[in-house]
Design an enzyme around this catalytic site. Structure first.
Site, PDB file in Angstrom:
ATOM      1  N   CYS A  65       0.803  -1.046  -0.194  1.00  0.00           N
ATOM      2  CA  CYS A  65       0.132   0.010   0.007  1.00  0.00           C
ATOM      3  C   CYS A  65       0.796   1.229   0.046  1.00  0.00           C
ATOM      4  O   CYS A  65       1.707   1.284   0.711  1.00  0.00           O
ATOM      5  CB  CYS A  65      -0.902  -0.149   1.059  1.00  0.00           C
ATOM      6  SG  CYS A  65      -2.132   1.537   1.233  1.00  0.00           S
ATOM      7  N   CYS A  69      -0.407   4.937   7.026  1.00  0.00           N
ATOM      8  CA  CYS A  69      -1.092   4.884   8.193  1.00  0.00           C
ATOM      9  C   CYS A  69      -0.217   4.140   9.119  1.00  0.00           C
ATOM     10  O   CYS A  69       0.262   3.204   8.972  1.00  0.00           O
ATOM     11  CB  CYS A  69      -2.513   3.893   7.951  1.00  0.00           C
ATOM     12  SG  CYS A  69      -3.364   4.725   6.758  1.00  0.00           S
ATOM     13  N   CYS A  72      -1.123   0.305  10.437  1.00  0.00           N
ATOM     14  CA  CYS A  72      -1.386  -0.576   9.404  1.00  0.00           C
ATOM     15  C   CYS A  72      -0.297  -1.400   8.869  1.00  0.00           C
ATOM     16  O   CYS A  72       1.149  -1.088   8.597  1.00  0.00           O
ATOM     17  CB  CYS A  72      -2.056  -0.082   8.098  1.00  0.00           C
ATOM     18  SG  CYS A  72      -2.562  -1.445   6.910  1.00  0.00           S
ATOM     19  N   CYS A 109     -17.291  -9.262   3.378  1.00  0.00           N
ATOM     20  CA  CYS A 109     -16.609  -7.819   3.233  1.00  0.00           C
ATOM     21  C   CYS A 109     -15.403  -7.996   2.418  1.00  0.00           C
ATOM     22  O   CYS A 109     -14.380  -8.952   2.644  1.00  0.00           O
ATOM     23  CB  CYS A 109     -16.285  -7.222   4.591  1.00  0.00           C
ATOM     24  SG  CYS A 109     -17.374  -7.199   5.593  1.00  0.00           S
ATOM     25  N   CYS A 142     -20.215  -6.165   1.362  1.00  0.00           N
ATOM     26  CA  CYS A 142     -19.664  -4.572   1.495  1.00  0.00           C
ATOM     27  C   CYS A 142     -18.199  -4.537   0.888  1.00  0.00           C
ATOM     28  O   CYS A 142     -17.295  -5.630   0.913  1.00  0.00           O
ATOM     29  CB  CYS A 142     -19.574  -4.692   2.868  1.00  0.00           C
ATOM     30  SG  CYS A 142     -18.727  -2.737   3.709  1.00  0.00           S
ATOM     31  N   CYS A 202     -20.559   2.249   6.306  1.00  0.00           N
ATOM     32  CA  CYS A 202     -19.932   1.398   7.240  1.00  0.00           C
ATOM     33  C   CYS A 202     -18.747   2.209   7.488  1.00  0.00           C
ATOM     34  O   CYS A 202     -17.883   2.296   6.729  1.00  0.00           O
ATOM     35  CB  CYS A 202     -19.606  -0.064   6.835  1.00  0.00           C
ATOM     36  SG  CYS A 202     -18.747  -0.789   8.083  1.00  0.00           S
ATOM     37  N   ARG A 272     -20.112  -3.186  15.814  1.00  0.00           N
ATOM     38  CA  ARG A 272     -19.342  -4.503  15.498  1.00  0.00           C
ATOM     39  C   ARG A 272     -18.057  -4.433  16.214  1.00  0.00           C
ATOM     40  O   ARG A 272     -17.311  -3.744  16.239  1.00  0.00           O
ATOM     41  CB  ARG A 272     -18.872  -4.510  13.744  1.00  0.00           C
ATOM     42  CG  ARG A 272     -18.247  -5.759  13.782  1.00  0.00           C
ATOM     43  CD  ARG A 272     -18.261  -6.032  12.137  1.00  0.00           C
ATOM     44  NE  ARG A 272     -19.280  -6.169  11.455  1.00  0.00           N
ATOM     45  CZ  ARG A 272     -19.455  -5.154  10.662  1.00  0.00           C
ATOM     46  NH1 ARG A 272     -18.730  -4.448  10.330  1.00  0.00           N
ATOM     47  NH2 ARG A 272     -20.823  -5.392  10.231  1.00  0.00           N
TER      48      ARG A 272
END
Length: 425
Positions: A65, A69, A72, A109, A142, A202, A272
């Site tokens: 990626c 972040c 992560c 998801c 999702c 979400c 959740r």
């Protein structure tokens, strides 16, 4: 306790607490913990009964990626020992999804690492959604692909997506301290694009990154205002090889207080328990089911979760039941709001009006929400129950930090679709 009685009364009316009341929940003592859980449980049962929604994550594209972040394991420059692979083919993703659906998952998801999808990526994910829905009647899908460009949310919905996940993660005031390659406003924009396209929004948070109580309250109120139908609460997994590797700030009691605060602020929304529940709640996971009405089944994006059969046993032993595909998740007033806006979500219609902020006065039970997170705390991925489990890499012995927080690092166990190990379902 007057505070808890007030919060229950407000929750049953779908009225949010004041900021001072929300902060007071986080400041309660361990001696008051069971009272806090019981109070949040009354609100949870009013809107969701004893049902638990199961969600199943499929990691379509792992690692590599370009975003930075700090939390992560897939971030730019991450030294975490995770598997990296490019896009799964639609039939591979559909196979992975089928394992979760067989285990009782109502929602799949689809998560992909990266800043955001190209139009070609959206077409690819659209084919994957179609393949999954052809093979699994009634399943909700999702998508979680990062920042969206104009028109992409509409194309995902046309392909059959029911919801879109993009977490705010933390407060606007502290966001720049965890990510430099995009902004808090970028994330808000993507959630708004998804909602405007008729997708169920979400969006959730990550706790345990060193934030203050005020930051947790700020982000949850922001999610309420945004109209998030589903709020995944991630607990940071401090991966070796990431800047937050030493951030062990959570205890099971702290996690329960955070979940309760979210429930009081968002009484009629799918809450959740997401990444990190096994690491931080540990043996107190069943108590969390009295607050949250949704979990991910099994593994996450880049780390292994609790075995799927253990999840199912935990739900049954705690006196809860798995929510079926024919049962709407969200209360009817929320489902009706989304339907009126042109949305909808498979067998369980999703709702608009985030966290009750735009809902009418009364309502019966119903629903649907979700949430993965291409950058969620610890990630997500295929999950399940009975396959042979390989031995994990040896981890340092657990040590007790002041206040009882665990300081041992997570041994990353790479499994699931795209690896040479079958998902544990």
């Amino acid at each position: 306790m007057d505070l808890l009685n007030t919060l229950v009364e407000k929750g049953l009316r779908r009225e949010p607490p004041t900021r001072e009341e929300a902060l007071a929940v986080l400041a309660t003592s361990d001696d008051e913990l069971l009272d806090v859980v019981a109070a949040a449980g009354k609100v949870r049962r009013q809107w969701f009964g004893r049902r638990v929604k199961l969600n199943y994550l499929v990691n379509l594209k792992s690692g590599l990626c370009p975003e930075d972040c700090s939390y992560c394991s897939q971030r730019l420059g991450s030294k975490a020992e995770i598997l990296k692979y490019t896009w799964l083919k639609p039939d591979e993703a559909s196979q992975a999804a089928a394992a979760g659906v067989a285990g009782g998952a109502k929602r799949v998801c689809l998560v992909a690492s990266g800043r955001g999808p190209t139009d070609r990526d959206v077409e690819r994910v659209g084919r994957t959604i179609e393949a999954i829905k052809e093979q699994n009647e009634g399943v909700e899908v999702c998508a979680c692909l990062g920042l969206l460009s104009d028109g992409q949310a509409e194309r995902l919905r046309e392909a059959g997506a029911d919801a879109y996940n993009h977490n705010l993660n933390t407060s606007e005031a502290t966001y720049g301290g965890i990510t430099k390659t995009h902004t808090y406003a970028d994330r808000v924009d993507t959630v708004q694009k998804a909602h405007a396209a008729g997708l169920s929004a979400c969006s959730g948070l990550i706790a345990g990154m060193g934030e203050a109580d005020e930051d947790l309250v700020d982000v949850v109120y922001a999610l309420r205002e945004l109209g998030s139908d589903s709020v995944p609460v991630n607990f940071l997994i401090p991966f070796e090889g990431t800047p937050l590797a030493k951030e062990w700030n959570l205890t099971p009691q702290r996690c329960l207080r955070i979940l309760a605060m979210v429930r009081f602020v968002c009484p009629d929304v799918e809450v959740r328990i997401a990444g990190g529940r096994e690491v931080h709640l540990r043996s107190m996971q069943p108590l969390a089911l009295h607050i949250a009405n949704s979990i991910f089944l099994g593994d996450y994006l880049t780390s292994e979760g609790q075995a799927g059969q253990a999840d199912l046993d935990m739900i049954a032993d705690a006196g809860f039941e798995v929510e079926g595909t024919g049962t709407p998740t969200l209360p009817a007033h929320r489902a009706d709001a989304l339907a009126a806006a042109g949305g909808g979500c498979g067998s369980g219609a999703e709702a608009g009006g985030g966290c009750g902020s735009h809902a009418p006065a009364e309502g019966a039970l119903a629903e649907a929400g979700a949430g993965c997170g291409s950058h969620s705390g610890g990630g997500c991925g295929p999950c399940g129950g009975h396959a042979p489990v390989p031995e994990p890499a040896e981890a340092p012995a657990a040590e007790a930090a002041p206040g009882g927080a665990r300081t041992d690092l997570v041994a990353v166990r790479r499994r699931g679709a795209g690896t040479d190990l079958a998902p544990n379902a």
